[in-house]
Design a protein around this motif. Structure first.
Motif, PDB file in Angstrom:
ATOM      1  N   GLU A  19       0.832  -1.208   0.000  1.00 20.59           N
ATOM      2  CA  GLU A  19       0.000   0.000   0.000  1.00 20.59           C
ATOM      3  C   GLU A  19       0.865   1.256   0.000  1.00 20.59           C
ATOM      4  N   LEU A  20       1.980   1.205   0.726  1.00 22.38           N
ATOM      5  CA  LEU A  20       2.908   2.341   0.700  1.00 22.38           C
ATOM      6  C   LEU A  20       3.463   2.550  -0.703  1.00 22.38           C
ATOM      7  N   CYS A  21       3.793   1.460  -1.386  1.00 18.73           N
ATOM      8  CA  CYS A  21       4.257   1.554  -2.776  1.00 18.73           C
ATOM      9  C   CYS A  21       3.238   2.302  -3.620  1.00 18.73           C
ATOM     10  N   ASP A  22       1.989   1.906  -3.493  1.00 28.53           N
ATOM     11  CA  ASP A  22       0.933   2.510  -4.294  1.00 28.53           C
ATOM     12  C   ASP A  22       0.720   3.976  -3.937  1.00 28.53           C
ATOM     13  N   GLN A  23       0.652   4.278  -2.659  1.00 25.46           N
ATOM     14  CA  GLN A  23       0.372   5.648  -2.224  1.00 25.46           C
ATOM     15  C   GLN A  23       1.535   6.603  -2.495  1.00 25.46           C
ATOM     16  N   ALA A  24       2.766   6.114  -2.366  1.00 22.67           N
ATOM     17  CA  ALA A  24       3.939   6.961  -2.582  1.00 22.67           C
ATOM     18  C   ALA A  24       4.463   6.889  -4.010  1.00 22.67           C
TER      19      ALA A  24
END
Length: 106
Positions: A19-24
């Motif tokens: 999710e961090l990959c996607d959001q950032a």
């Protein structure tokens, strides 16, 4: 990049590394390295998800939340300096265009 992770975690409470990959908008190896460095600095904690042992869940520590609050006005000041001399309408259009760009699927 670290500030972005702090903001995402502050907004969502916790997130998987995916999710961090996607959001950032970062790749998995970059997030893995970033999370490891931030964990060493005491900004975040990483643990295995109770629901899925294959997932790491990341959340802010009190130190990480304080760092996000400390950096927020500095980030805002940089944004003001970058836009200095630009008409307000152009700044608003640029921000809208950047949001659109970031919202597009990779």
């Amino acid at each position: 990049m670290q500030y972005t992770v702090l903001v995402v975690l502050d907004r969502y409470g916790e997130a998987s590394q995916r999710e961090l990959c996607d959001q950032a908008d970062l790749d998995r190896s970059t997030i893995a390295d970033l999370v490891a460095r931030m964990e060493r600095r005491g900004l975040i904690v990483r643990r295995r998800s109770a629901a899925d042992a294959r997932r790491n869940v990341v959340s802010l520590t009190p130190h990480g939340a304080a760092e996000r609050r400390r950096l927020a006005p500095l980030v805002a000041q940089v944004q003001v300096e970058l836009a200095a001399g630009m008409p307000a309408e152009q700044v608003a259009r640029l921000r809208a265009d950047l949001k659109t760009l970031l919202a597009r699927p990779s």
